[in-house]
Write a protein that holds these residues in place. Structure first.
Motif, PDB file in Angstrom:
ATOM      1  N   GLY A 175      18.160 -22.355 -21.853  1.00  0.00           N
ATOM      2  CA  GLY A 175      17.136 -22.133 -20.845  1.00  0.00           C
ATOM      3  C   GLY A 175      17.679 -21.871 -19.457  1.00  0.00           C
ATOM      4  N   ILE A 176      18.935 -21.410 -19.379  1.00  0.00           N
ATOM      5  CA  ILE A 176      19.555 -21.143 -18.082  1.00  0.00           C
ATOM      6  C   ILE A 176      19.361 -19.657 -17.767  1.00  0.00           C
ATOM      7  CG2 ILE A 176      21.650 -21.339 -16.703  1.00  0.00           C
ATOM      8  CD1 ILE A 176      20.462 -23.992 -17.709  1.00  0.00           C
ATOM      9  N   TRP A 177      18.314 -19.366 -17.038  1.00  0.00           N
ATOM     10  CA  TRP A 177      17.844 -18.005 -16.854  1.00  0.00           C
ATOM     11  C   TRP A 177      18.855 -17.082 -16.177  1.00  0.00           C
ATOM     12  CZ3 TRP A 177      14.369 -14.677 -18.475  1.00  0.00           C
ATOM     13  CH2 TRP A 177      14.174 -13.517 -17.731  1.00  0.00           C
ATOM     14  N   HIS A 178      19.332 -17.473 -15.025  1.00  0.00           N
ATOM     15  CA  HIS A 178      20.155 -16.561 -14.226  1.00  0.00           C
ATOM     16  C   HIS A 178      21.438 -16.151 -14.952  1.00  0.00           C
ATOM     17  CE1 HIS A 178      17.926 -16.478 -10.391  1.00  0.00           C
ATOM     18  NE2 HIS A 178      17.463 -17.633 -10.820  1.00  0.00           N
ATOM     19  N   GLU A 179      22.097 -17.091 -15.602  1.00  0.00           N
ATOM     20  CA  GLU A 179      23.330 -16.743 -16.306  1.00  0.00           C
ATOM     21  C   GLU A 179      23.048 -16.012 -17.619  1.00  0.00           C
ATOM     22  OE1 GLU A 179      24.169 -20.442 -14.297  1.00  0.00           O
ATOM     23  OE2 GLU A 179      23.424 -18.517 -13.595  1.00  0.00           O
ATOM     24  N   ALA A 180      21.928 -16.322 -18.266  1.00  0.00           N
ATOM     25  CA  ALA A 180      21.575 -15.604 -19.491  1.00  0.00           C
ATOM     26  C   ALA A 180      21.389 -14.121 -19.187  1.00  0.00           C
ATOM     27  CB  ALA A 180      20.305 -16.190 -20.101  1.00  0.00           C
ATOM     28  N   LEU A 181      20.632 -13.822 -18.138  1.00  0.00           N
ATOM     29  CA  LEU A 181      20.383 -12.431 -17.777  1.00  0.00           C
ATOM     30  C   LEU A 181      21.652 -11.762 -17.241  1.00  0.00           C
ATOM     31  CD1 LEU A 181      18.512 -10.059 -17.468  1.00  0.00           C
ATOM     32  CD2 LEU A 181      17.648 -11.053 -15.337  1.00  0.00           C
ATOM     33  N   THR A 182      22.398 -12.472 -16.417  1.00  0.00           N
ATOM     34  CA  THR A 182      23.627 -11.907 -15.847  1.00  0.00           C
ATOM     35  C   THR A 182      24.630 -11.556 -16.936  1.00  0.00           C
ATOM     36  OG1 THR A 182      23.351 -13.144 -13.776  1.00  0.00           O
ATOM     37  CG2 THR A 182      25.550 -12.330 -14.270  1.00  0.00           C
ATOM     38  N   SER A 183      24.798 -12.427 -17.922  1.00  0.00           N
ATOM     39  CA  SER A 183      25.753 -12.156 -18.998  1.00  0.00           C
ATOM     40  C   SER A 183      25.287 -11.004 -19.885  1.00  0.00           C
ATOM     41  CB  SER A 183      25.999 -13.417 -19.838  1.00  0.00           C
ATOM     42  OG  SER A 183      24.788 -13.916 -20.387  1.00  0.00           O
ATOM     43  N   SER A 226       0.817  -1.206   0.000  1.00  0.00           N
ATOM     44  CA  SER A 226       0.000   0.000   0.000  1.00  0.00           C
ATOM     45  C   SER A 226       0.856   1.263   0.000  1.00  0.00           C
ATOM     46  CB  SER A 226      -0.923   0.003   1.225  1.00  0.00           C
ATOM     47  OG  SER A 226      -0.174  -0.009   2.425  1.00  0.00           O
ATOM     48  N   CYS A 227       2.151   1.107   0.305  1.00  0.00           N
ATOM     49  CA  CYS A 227       3.051   2.265   0.329  1.00  0.00           C
ATOM     50  C   CYS A 227       3.502   2.665  -1.068  1.00  0.00           C
ATOM     51  CB  CYS A 227       4.265   1.966   1.199  1.00  0.00           C
ATOM     52  SG  CYS A 227       5.244   0.564   0.612  1.00  0.00           S
ATOM     53  N   LEU A 228       3.184   1.865  -2.067  1.00  0.00           N
ATOM     54  CA  LEU A 228       3.595   2.158  -3.435  1.00  0.00           C
ATOM     55  C   LEU A 228       2.407   2.623  -4.267  1.00  0.00           C
ATOM     56  CD1 LEU A 228       5.996  -0.783  -4.326  1.00  0.00           C
ATOM     57  CD2 LEU A 228       6.577   1.455  -3.436  1.00  0.00           C
ATOM     58  N   THR A 229       2.673   3.536  -5.162  1.00  0.00           N
ATOM     59  CA  THR A 229       1.655   3.973  -6.114  1.00  0.00           C
ATOM     60  C   THR A 229       2.285   3.936  -7.505  1.00  0.00           C
ATOM     61  OG1 THR A 229       2.295   6.284  -5.840  1.00  0.00           O
ATOM     62  CG2 THR A 229       0.505   5.471  -4.446  1.00  0.00           C
ATOM     63  N   GLY A 230       1.468   3.713  -8.506  1.00  0.00           N
ATOM     64  CA  GLY A 230       1.998   3.687  -9.872  1.00  0.00           C
ATOM     65  C   GLY A 230       2.580   2.337 -10.228  1.00  0.00           C
ATOM     66  N   LYS A 231       3.848   2.309 -10.617  1.00  0.00           N
ATOM     67  CA  LYS A 231       4.483   1.086 -11.091  1.00  0.00           C
ATOM     68  C   LYS A 231       4.670   0.066  -9.978  1.00  0.00           C
ATOM     69  CE  LYS A 231       6.989   3.193 -14.952  1.00  0.00           C
ATOM     70  NZ  LYS A 231       8.316   3.388 -15.591  1.00  0.00           N
ATOM     71  N   LYS A 232       4.827  -1.196 -10.378  1.00  0.00           N
ATOM     72  CA  LYS A 232       4.944  -2.301  -9.440  1.00  0.00           C
ATOM     73  C   LYS A 232       6.394  -2.749  -9.256  1.00  0.00           C
ATOM     74  CE  LYS A 232       0.432  -4.248 -10.733  1.00  0.00           C
ATOM     75  NZ  LYS A 232      -0.258  -5.467 -11.261  1.00  0.00           N
ATOM     76  N   LEU A 233       6.622  -3.445  -8.161  1.00  0.00           N
ATOM     77  CA  LEU A 233       7.873  -4.180  -7.963  1.00  0.00           C
ATOM     78  C   LEU A 233       7.786  -5.425  -8.839  1.00  0.00           C
ATOM     79  CD1 LEU A 233      10.513  -4.823  -6.402  1.00  0.00           C
ATOM     80  CD2 LEU A 233       9.075  -5.888  -4.648  1.00  0.00           C
ATOM     81  N   ILE A 234       8.742  -5.612  -9.744  1.00  0.00           N
ATOM     82  CA  ILE A 234       8.666  -6.699 -10.726  1.00  0.00           C
ATOM     83  C   ILE A 234       9.899  -7.596 -10.629  1.00  0.00           C
ATOM     84  CG2 ILE A 234       8.516  -7.291 -13.174  1.00  0.00           C
ATOM     85  CD1 ILE A 234       7.188  -4.588 -13.645  1.00  0.00           C
ATOM     86  N   PRO A 235       9.707  -8.881 -10.361  1.00  0.00           N
ATOM     87  CA  PRO A 235      10.849  -9.803 -10.386  1.00  0.00           C
ATOM     88  C   PRO A 235      11.216 -10.149 -11.819  1.00  0.00           C
ATOM     89  CG  PRO A 235       8.841 -10.999  -9.881  1.00  0.00           C
ATOM     90  CD  PRO A 235       8.453  -9.548  -9.972  1.00  0.00           C
ATOM     91  N   LEU A 236      12.503 -10.208 -12.121  1.00  0.00           N
ATOM     92  CA  LEU A 236      12.956 -10.601 -13.452  1.00  0.00           C
ATOM     93  C   LEU A 236      13.140 -12.110 -13.444  1.00  0.00           C
ATOM     94  CD1 LEU A 236      13.357  -7.544 -13.570  1.00  0.00           C
ATOM     95  CD2 LEU A 236      15.426  -7.933 -14.907  1.00  0.00           C
ATOM     96  N   ILE A 237      12.066 -12.796 -13.804  1.00  0.00           N
ATOM     97  CA  ILE A 237      12.030 -14.256 -13.816  1.00  0.00           C
ATOM     98  C   ILE A 237      11.282 -14.719 -15.061  1.00  0.00           C
ATOM     99  CG2 ILE A 237      12.231 -14.639 -11.332  1.00  0.00           C
ATOM    100  CD1 ILE A 237       9.226 -14.704 -11.115  1.00  0.00           C
ATOM    101  N   PRO A 238      11.476 -15.984 -15.475  1.00  0.00           N
ATOM    102  CA  PRO A 238      10.763 -16.503 -16.650  1.00  0.00           C
ATOM    103  C   PRO A 238       9.258 -16.583 -16.373  1.00  0.00           C
ATOM    104  CG  PRO A 238      12.617 -17.912 -16.056  1.00  0.00           C
ATOM    105  CD  PRO A 238      12.401 -16.976 -14.917  1.00  0.00           C
ATOM    106  N   PRO A 239       8.448 -16.778 -17.421  1.00  0.00           N
ATOM    107  CA  PRO A 239       6.997 -16.848 -17.252  1.00  0.00           C
ATOM    108  C   PRO A 239       6.529 -17.928 -16.276  1.00  0.00           C
ATOM    109  CG  PRO A 239       7.531 -16.518 -19.558  1.00  0.00           C
ATOM    110  CD  PRO A 239       8.830 -16.777 -18.856  1.00  0.00           C
ATOM    111  N   ASP A 240       7.275 -19.047 -16.161  1.00  0.00           N
ATOM    112  CA  ASP A 240       6.848 -20.102 -15.233  1.00  0.00           C
ATOM    113  C   ASP A 240       7.387 -19.873 -13.820  1.00  0.00           C
ATOM    114  OD1 ASP A 240       9.514 -20.711 -15.472  1.00  0.00           O
ATOM    115  OD2 ASP A 240       9.237 -22.766 -16.189  1.00  0.00           O
ATOM    116  N   ASN A 241       8.075 -18.745 -13.621  1.00  0.00           N
ATOM    117  CA  ASN A 241       8.548 -18.316 -12.294  1.00  0.00           C
ATOM    118  C   ASN A 241       9.698 -19.149 -11.727  1.00  0.00           C
ATOM    119  OD1 ASN A 241       6.387 -16.361 -12.243  1.00  0.00           O
ATOM    120  ND2 ASN A 241       5.023 -18.048 -11.695  1.00  0.00           N
ATOM    121  N   LEU A 242      10.236 -20.066 -12.521  1.00  0.00           N
ATOM    122  CA  LEU A 242      11.355 -20.894 -12.079  1.00  0.00           C
ATOM    123  C   LEU A 242      12.583 -20.583 -12.929  1.00  0.00           C
ATOM    124  CD1 LEU A 242      12.687 -23.263 -10.562  1.00  0.00           C
ATOM    125  CD2 LEU A 242      11.688 -24.810 -12.275  1.00  0.00           C
TER     126      LEU A 242
END
Length: 248
Positions: free
Chosen positions: A193-201, A60-76
């Motif tokens: 399909g290795i999410w964390h290293e793909a994004l990190t690189s 409730s302390c936020l207005t406008g944009k959301k906190l968004i996790p950078l994760i794949p669509p299946d969340n894993l």
């Protein structure tokens, strides 16, 4: 038939040549071969529990944009790393503190810490410290990031969550990674399909060459492929350092 004056022809040709050379100069690097446009290829894996992933509570302390996790669509997100890096988009906010919690499969606390949020909005990251125990291969961990809106009433705090699983590369993939430079790594990880290293690189490439056109295009294509186009233009913010931690 109307003849084109030689002077006009050569002026036009020179202009086109100059523009072509400019584009090539911005995207070409000697001895560095770019791959195809960047897109994440989700692995054929089982999904995490239905109760998990990207959910948002409180805030409730936020207005406008959301906190968004950078994760794949299946969340894993899969990783090869013993201590992977996690990413989130943090919106404009007066909140100064965030808490990160990592739970093992038995729901016991594997790691817990807090850190100071930056003053400006953007994409932040947190690397699991090398001093903590390594993630076990084949195990799935549930993580939570909480923005502490109210230190007295936790129901006001904003929380997002997701899952991470450490796996191991096949020998052919290990060989390809060992031979690859920074320009090839994002594509190799994304195809596998290795999410964390793909994004990190990709982040490392953006930081190394922020004005490189091809790197920018691959960045946008990667975000588009996982439904995160809305935050593809957000800046990378230097964050975050653990204030304190509780490893398992």
């Amino acid at each position: 038939m109307k003849w084109i004056k030689p002077s006009i022809y050569f002026a036009t040709f020179s202009l086109l040549s100059a523009l072509t050379a400019q584009v090539q100069a911005q995207s070409y690097h000697p001895h560095k071969t770019w791959q195809i446009s960047q897109a994440f290829n989700p692995p054929q894996r089982g999904k995490p529990p239905a109760s998990a992933g990207g959910s948002t509570r409180g805030g409730s302390c936020l207005t406008g944009k959301k906190l968004i996790p950078l994760i794949p669509p299946d969340n894993l997100g899969l990783t090869f790393a013993e201590h992977p890096t996690f990413f989130w988009y943090v919106p404009p906010s007066q909140v100064k503190t965030a808490k990160f919690l990592l739970q093992a499969e038995d729901q016991n606390v594997f790691y817990e810490t807090s850190f100071t949020l930056p003053d400006q909005p953007g994409i932040i990251s947190f690397k699991l410290p090398d001093s903590t125990p390594a993630l076990a291969v084949g195990k799935t961990y549930h993580w939570y990031l909480t923005m502490v809106c109210d230190t007295q009433d936790s129901s006001e705090n904003l929380t997002v969550d997701g899952w991470v699983e450490r796996t191991q590369p096949e020998s052919s993939l290990s060989e390809a990674l060992a031979k690859a430079n920074l320009y090839k790594l994002p594509t190799i990880y994304a195809k596998a399909g290795i999410w964390h290293e793909a994004l990190t690189s990709l982040v490392q490439l953006r930081q190394t060459e922020p004005n490189n056109i091809k790197a920018r295009l691959d960045w946008r294509q990667f975000f588009k492929s996982v439904g995160l186009s809305a935050i593809a233009s957000e800046p990378l913010i230097d964050c975050c350092t653990s204030r304190n931690s509780t490893p398992n």
